[in-house]
Design a protein around this motif. Structure first.
Motif, PDB file in Angstrom:
ATOM      1  N   THR A   1       0.855  -1.183   0.000  1.00  0.00           N
ATOM      2  CA  THR A   1       0.000   0.000   0.000  1.00  0.00           C
ATOM      3  C   THR A   1       0.887   1.227   0.000  1.00  0.00           C
ATOM      4  O   THR A   1       2.109   1.119   0.123  1.00  0.00           O
ATOM      5  CB  THR A   1      -0.950  -0.005   1.210  1.00  0.00           C
ATOM      6  N   ASP A   2       0.288   2.407  -0.140  1.00  0.00           N
ATOM      7  CA  ASP A   2       1.087   3.617  -0.056  1.00  0.00           C
ATOM      8  C   ASP A   2       0.825   4.313   1.277  1.00  0.00           C
ATOM      9  O   ASP A   2      -0.063   3.920   2.038  1.00  0.00           O
ATOM     10  CB  ASP A   2       0.768   4.553  -1.230  1.00  0.00           C
ATOM     11  N   HIS A   3       1.581   5.352   1.556  1.00  0.00           N
ATOM     12  CA  HIS A   3       1.488   6.025   2.852  1.00  0.00           C
ATOM     13  C   HIS A   3       0.148   6.722   3.054  1.00  0.00           C
ATOM     14  O   HIS A   3      -0.357   6.764   4.184  1.00  0.00           O
ATOM     15  CB  HIS A   3       2.635   7.039   2.991  1.00  0.00           C
ATOM     16  N   THR A   4      -0.458   7.270   1.980  1.00  0.00           N
ATOM     17  CA  THR A   4      -1.723   7.988   2.178  1.00  0.00           C
ATOM     18  C   THR A   4      -2.827   7.041   2.623  1.00  0.00           C
ATOM     19  O   THR A   4      -3.627   7.375   3.497  1.00  0.00           O
ATOM     20  CB  THR A   4      -2.155   8.734   0.897  1.00  0.00           C
ATOM     21  N   ASN A   5      -2.895   5.853   2.031  1.00  0.00           N
ATOM     22  CA  ASN A   5      -3.910   4.883   2.439  1.00  0.00           C
ATOM     23  C   ASN A   5      -3.608   4.291   3.807  1.00  0.00           C
ATOM     24  O   ASN A   5      -4.506   4.135   4.639  1.00  0.00           O
ATOM     25  CB  ASN A   5      -4.023   3.771   1.385  1.00  0.00           C
ATOM     26  N   ALA A   6      -2.347   3.962   4.054  1.00  0.00           N
ATOM     27  CA  ALA A   6      -1.977   3.402   5.353  1.00  0.00           C
ATOM     28  C   ALA A   6      -2.307   4.359   6.485  1.00  0.00           C
ATOM     29  O   ALA A   6      -2.708   3.943   7.587  1.00  0.00           O
ATOM     30  CB  ALA A   6      -0.490   3.062   5.366  1.00  0.00           C
ATOM     31  N   SER A   7      -2.179   5.664   6.208  1.00  0.00           N
ATOM     32  CA  SER A   7      -2.377   6.666   7.258  1.00  0.00           C
ATOM     33  C   SER A   7      -3.832   6.810   7.672  1.00  0.00           C
ATOM     34  O   SER A   7      -4.140   7.517   8.625  1.00  0.00           O
ATOM     35  CB  SER A   7      -1.835   8.022   6.796  1.00  0.00           C
ATOM     36  N   ARG A   8      -4.765   6.117   6.983  1.00  0.00           N
ATOM     37  CA  ARG A   8      -6.191   6.218   7.309  1.00  0.00           C
ATOM     38  C   ARG A   8      -6.695   5.033   8.131  1.00  0.00           C
ATOM     39  O   ARG A   8      -7.893   4.889   8.336  1.00  0.00           O
ATOM     40  CB  ARG A   8      -7.009   6.297   6.020  1.00  0.00           C
ATOM     41  N   THR A   9      -5.804   4.210   8.620  1.00  0.00           N
ATOM     42  CA  THR A   9      -6.224   2.957   9.252  1.00  0.00           C
ATOM     43  C   THR A   9      -6.323   3.016  10.773  1.00  0.00           C
ATOM     44  O   THR A   9      -6.830   2.081  11.386  1.00  0.00           O
ATOM     45  CB  THR A   9      -5.230   1.834   8.894  1.00  0.00           C
ATOM     46  N   LEU A  10      -5.822   4.063  11.408  1.00  0.00           N
ATOM     47  CA  LEU A  10      -5.646   4.136  12.880  1.00  0.00           C
ATOM     48  C   LEU A  10      -4.531   3.227  13.368  1.00  0.00           C
ATOM     49  O   LEU A  10      -4.414   2.978  14.561  1.00  0.00           O
ATOM     50  CB  LEU A  10      -6.938   3.790  13.643  1.00  0.00           C
ATOM     51  N   LEU A  11      -3.698   2.766  12.448  1.00  0.00           N
ATOM     52  CA  LEU A  11      -2.577   1.891  12.811  1.00  0.00           C
ATOM     53  C   LEU A  11      -1.232   2.480  12.391  1.00  0.00           C
ATOM     54  O   LEU A  11      -0.193   1.867  12.629  1.00  0.00           O
ATOM     55  CB  LEU A  11      -2.740   0.514  12.143  1.00  0.00           C
ATOM     56  N   TYR A  12      -1.251   3.662  11.821  1.00  0.00           N
ATOM     57  CA  TYR A  12      -0.072   4.278  11.200  1.00  0.00           C
ATOM     58  C   TYR A  12       0.348   5.489  12.023  1.00  0.00           C
ATOM     59  O   TYR A  12      -0.478   6.343  12.366  1.00  0.00           O
ATOM     60  CB  TYR A  12      -0.443   4.689   9.777  1.00  0.00           C
ATOM     61  N   ALA A  13       1.640   5.557  12.340  1.00  0.00           N
ATOM     62  CA  ALA A  13       2.170   6.687  13.106  1.00  0.00           C
ATOM     63  C   ALA A  13       2.633   7.779  12.158  1.00  0.00           C
ATOM     64  O   ALA A  13       3.543   7.556  11.346  1.00  0.00           O
ATOM     65  CB  ALA A  13       3.321   6.234  13.998  1.00  0.00           C
ATOM     66  N   LEU A  14       2.025   8.955  12.246  1.00  0.00           N
ATOM     67  CA  LEU A  14       2.386  10.052  11.344  1.00  0.00           C
ATOM     68  C   LEU A  14       3.839  10.484  11.513  1.00  0.00           C
ATOM     69  O   LEU A  14       4.487  10.873  10.546  1.00  0.00           O
ATOM     70  CB  LEU A  14       1.470  11.260  11.595  1.00  0.00           C
ATOM     71  N   ASP A  15       4.352  10.440  12.734  1.00  0.00           N
ATOM     72  CA  ASP A  15       5.728  10.886  12.961  1.00  0.00           C
ATOM     73  C   ASP A  15       6.759   9.848  12.536  1.00  0.00           C
ATOM     74  O   ASP A  15       7.909  10.177  12.263  1.00  0.00           O
ATOM     75  CB  ASP A  15       5.925  11.233  14.443  1.00  0.00           C
ATOM     76  N   GLU A  16       6.337   8.592  12.486  1.00  0.00           N
ATOM     77  CA  GLU A  16       7.257   7.505  12.113  1.00  0.00           C
ATOM     78  C   GLU A  16       7.102   7.120  10.648  1.00  0.00           C
ATOM     79  O   GLU A  16       7.966   6.448  10.085  1.00  0.00           O
ATOM     80  CB  GLU A  16       6.995   6.270  12.983  1.00  0.00           C
ATOM     81  N   ASN A  17       5.960   7.477  10.032  1.00  0.00           N
ATOM     82  CA  ASN A  17       5.634   7.056   8.668  1.00  0.00           C
ATOM     83  C   ASN A  17       5.710   5.540   8.506  1.00  0.00           C
ATOM     84  O   ASN A  17       6.291   5.017   7.540  1.00  0.00           O
ATOM     85  CB  ASN A  17       6.540   7.751   7.650  1.00  0.00           C
ATOM     86  N   ASP A  18       5.111   4.856   9.469  1.00  0.00           N
ATOM     87  CA  ASP A  18       5.127   3.385   9.432  1.00  0.00           C
ATOM     88  C   ASP A  18       4.019   2.862  10.342  1.00  0.00           C
ATOM     89  O   ASP A  18       3.420   3.610  11.123  1.00  0.00           O
ATOM     90  CB  ASP A  18       6.485   2.859   9.898  1.00  0.00           C
ATOM     91  N   TRP A  19       3.752   1.538  10.238  1.00  0.00           N
ATOM     92  CA  TRP A  19       2.834   0.906  11.172  1.00  0.00           C
ATOM     93  C   TRP A  19       3.367   1.088  12.591  1.00  0.00           C
ATOM     94  O   TRP A  19       4.576   1.007  12.821  1.00  0.00           O
ATOM     95  CB  TRP A  19       2.679  -0.587  10.886  1.00  0.00           C
ATOM     96  N   ASN A  20       2.462   1.309  13.524  1.00  0.00           N
ATOM     97  CA  ASN A  20       2.849   1.525  14.912  1.00  0.00           C
ATOM     98  C   ASN A  20       2.627   0.251  15.718  1.00  0.00           C
ATOM     99  O   ASN A  20       1.506  -0.251  15.798  1.00  0.00           O
ATOM    100  CB  ASN A  20       2.033   2.676  15.502  1.00  0.00           C
ATOM    101  N   GLU A  21       3.695  -0.266  16.303  1.00  0.00           N
ATOM    102  CA  GLU A  21       3.631  -1.540  17.010  1.00  0.00           C
ATOM    103  C   GLU A  21       2.656  -1.504  18.178  1.00  0.00           C
ATOM    104  O   GLU A  21       1.916  -2.467  18.441  1.00  0.00           O
ATOM    105  CB  GLU A  21       5.034  -1.916  17.503  1.00  0.00           C
ATOM    106  N   GLU A  22       2.616  -0.379  18.885  1.00  0.00           N
ATOM    107  CA  GLU A  22       1.723  -0.248  20.039  1.00  0.00           C
ATOM    108  C   GLU A  22       0.257  -0.372  19.613  1.00  0.00           C
ATOM    109  O   GLU A  22      -0.556  -1.034  20.272  1.00  0.00           O
ATOM    110  CB  GLU A  22       1.966   1.095  20.726  1.00  0.00           C
ATOM    111  N   LEU A  23      -0.097   0.247  18.481  1.00  0.00           N
ATOM    112  CA  LEU A  23      -1.477   0.198  18.016  1.00  0.00           C
ATOM    113  C   LEU A  23      -1.833  -1.172  17.425  1.00  0.00           C
ATOM    114  O   LEU A  23      -2.968  -1.632  17.556  1.00  0.00           O
ATOM    115  CB  LEU A  23      -1.719   1.300  16.994  1.00  0.00           C
ATOM    116  N   LEU A  24      -0.878  -1.821  16.787  1.00  0.00           N
ATOM    117  CA  LEU A  24      -1.135  -3.182  16.299  1.00  0.00           C
ATOM    118  C   LEU A  24      -1.500  -4.096  17.459  1.00  0.00           C
ATOM    119  O   LEU A  24      -2.446  -4.896  17.373  1.00  0.00           O
ATOM    120  CB  LEU A  24       0.086  -3.734  15.560  1.00  0.00           C
ATOM    121  N   GLN A  25      -0.770  -3.982  18.547  1.00  0.00           N
ATOM    122  CA  GLN A  25      -1.072  -4.792  19.726  1.00  0.00           C
ATOM    123  C   GLN A  25      -2.390  -4.372  20.358  1.00  0.00           C
ATOM    124  O   GLN A  25      -3.178  -5.218  20.810  1.00  0.00           O
ATOM    125  CB  GLN A  25       0.075  -4.672  20.739  1.00  0.00           C
ATOM    126  N   PHE A  26      -2.652  -3.074  20.382  1.00  0.00           N
ATOM    127  CA  PHE A  26      -3.875  -2.556  21.005  1.00  0.00           C
ATOM    128  C   PHE A  26      -5.114  -3.119  20.305  1.00  0.00           C
ATOM    129  O   PHE A  26      -6.089  -3.511  20.958  1.00  0.00           O
ATOM    130  CB  PHE A  26      -3.876  -1.026  20.941  1.00  0.00           C
TER     131      PHE A  26
END
Length: 491
Positions: free
Chosen positions: A173-198
């Motif tokens: 996927t690209d960053h714009t779509n990933a950023s709409r999932t509630l799983l993407y960290a805007l400051d890291e530009n990547d999936w956020n491990e804490e939210l994946l676990q949450f």
């Protein structure tokens, strides 16, 4: 031989495919509508295989019609937060696509808000906890659909189309779509491990994230092409329009009027929001990164689709002209057909006509409905910092001059309408071709209504909103009472 790109615009109502040459000129197009499913109150679904097949058929039609073209790439822009879950072994969906409009996780979102998790999630993602976004949709599938976690894959629509076009060889996927999932960290530009676990989302089920102008894979369109071409230029539809509108300076603001609508203002750096607005990643290219703030309106042109297709209030968009407003509408319409997004963020709110009387006509209903759509957009605009630039507008409703003049009047802003056919497709083309701009024309509208009259109209609309929210509260309390009685009877 003429070189051209196939640009897919997979939206909430249809799959459009454009043939665009090296200079950004649209040579041809194909469009296929798909079925929409509403299995329960507030739910919305699509058949993911139908979306893919329609997109593929559209591409094949253009390839067949243009044997003189050398096809350089496939680019994709898509409805955002909609989620597809599929099995990597069978390459088939395990459930229908859950659409961004779907409110099935409203109760779960309310629980998370009451438990105090929203500040943490908003700090990481820039977004609010709402059924609109993707994470609770994925969570629902994990809890309600029998799946094999070892082979389960999730993706927004772009990711699903890429997967199928590459015969399962690319899960990206690209960053714009990933950023709409509630799983993407805007400051890291990547999936956020804490939210994946949450949200208990397995990292292995999620796609790889790439810049929009990267090569995501290769496809021959299931044999329609003699040799594979790159899939390059992937963007969520609102961000693609943002790029095509050339929003590159502080205060540049665009409004895309589709099934729902997105208002986005450029920010050079991310400034966390404490209002009804959300932070967004405007675009992420190999050499560019842009942020923005966004106002989300989840039911816009959909209201007119409903009025035309289900209520029969009008037959043709040519009937929406200045004659509708020869007399100012006395009726009020609240366009909460799928709940209210900003600034209310109440998925349980429902639409309403107020002020009906025996002599009310279809014309009266239609005029009130159009005003209700525009009042909702003005509510969203009022949440933004005051912008000195014109409001840059695109999307289906922008083609109607009466509606655009009414928007200028009610917003008290200069409205600059793009006359280009599809800016979301052009944004994806820009990303794929790595072109900086393309030729486009605009038409401008200026406010003609006094600000005093405008404010009186908005005040009346806000009283109608109060009625809608009050009914949502009553419905909620009645459900709680029924649930309590059911528990008491079973005890």
């Amino acid at each position: 031989m003429k070189k051209a790109s196939l640009v897919i615009d997979q939206s909430t109502t249809s799959s459009k495919v454009f043939l665009i040459d090296e200079d950004g000129k649209i040579l041809d197009r194909a469009s296929l509508s798909h079925q929409k499913y509403y299995p329960q109150k507030g739910w919305a679904e699509h058949d993911a295989m139908e979306l893919y097949q329609n997109m593929l058929d559209g591409c094949k039609r253009l390839v067949e019609r243009h044997p003189e073209c050398e096809f350089e790439r496939v680019s994709i822009t898509n409805q955002r937060e909609t989620i597809v879950a599929w099995d990597d072994c069978t390459k088939e969906p395990v459930y229908r696509a859950i659409v961004w409009q779907c409110g099935r996780t409203y109760k779960r979102c309310q629980e998370l808000i009451k438990e105090g998790y929203e500040p943490m999630i908003q700090k990481i993602t820039g977004l609010k906890i709402d059924p609109y976004f993707s994470a609770t949709k994925m969570e629902w599938i994990l809890q309600n659909v029998d799946t094999d976690l070892d082979s389960l894959k999730f993706g927004t629509i772009d990711s699903w189309l890429i997967y199928k076009l590459t015969n399962g060889n690319a899960h990206a996927t690209d960053h714009t779509n990933a950023s709409r999932t509630l799983l993407y960290a805007l400051d890291e530009n990547d999936w956020n491990e804490e939210l994946l676990q949450f949200f208990s989302i397995p990292a292995s089920s999620l796609p790889k994230i790439l810049p929009s102008d990267a090569i995501f894979g290769y496809t021959d369109l299931e044999g329609a092409l003699h040799e594979p071409i790159p899939i390059q230029g992937i963007m969520g539809d609102s961000q693609a329009a943002f790029l095509a509108q050339l929003c590159q300076e502080e205060g540049d603001i665009k409004m895309t009027l589709g099934t729902g609508s997105s208002i986005m203002m450029y920010q050079k750096e991310r400034i966390p929001q404490q209002s009804s607005l959300v932070n967004v990643l405007g675009y992420r290219l190999n050499d560019k990164l842009a942020y923005g703030i966004e106002g989300i309106v989840n039911c816009n042109a959909e209201c007119l689709n409903w009025a035309k297709e289900d209520l029969g209030l009008f037959d043709s968009y040519d009937q929406i002209d200045d004659s509708l407003f020869e007399q100012e509408p006395s009726l009020l319409f609240v366009p909460a057909l799928t709940g209210l997004s900003m600034p209310y963020w109440n998925a349980e709110a429902r639409g309403a006509f107020l002020g009906l009387e025996r002599r009310s006509s279809k014309k009266d209903l239609l005029a009130a409905l159009i005003d209700g759509i525009l009042f909702q957009l003005c509510d969203a605009l009022d949440a933004f910092p005051k912008s000195l630039s014109a409001l840059r507008v695109d999307g289906g409703l922008s083609k109607n001059e009466t509606i655009m003049q009414r928007l200028a009047d009610l917003s008290q802003k200069t409205v600059e309408v793009s006359l280009h056919e599809d800016l979301s497709a052009m944004g994806a083309w820009m990303a794929g071709s790595r072109k900086q701009t393309f030729e486009k024309e605009t038409r401008s509208y200026w406010p003609e209504m006094s600000i005093e009259k405008r404010n009186r109209k908005m005040d009346r609309y806000h009283r109608a909103i109060d009625c809608s929210l009050m009914m949502a509260t009553i419905d909620h309390e009645e459900r709680k009472w029924k649930e309590w009685n059911t528990i008491a009877d079973s005890a």
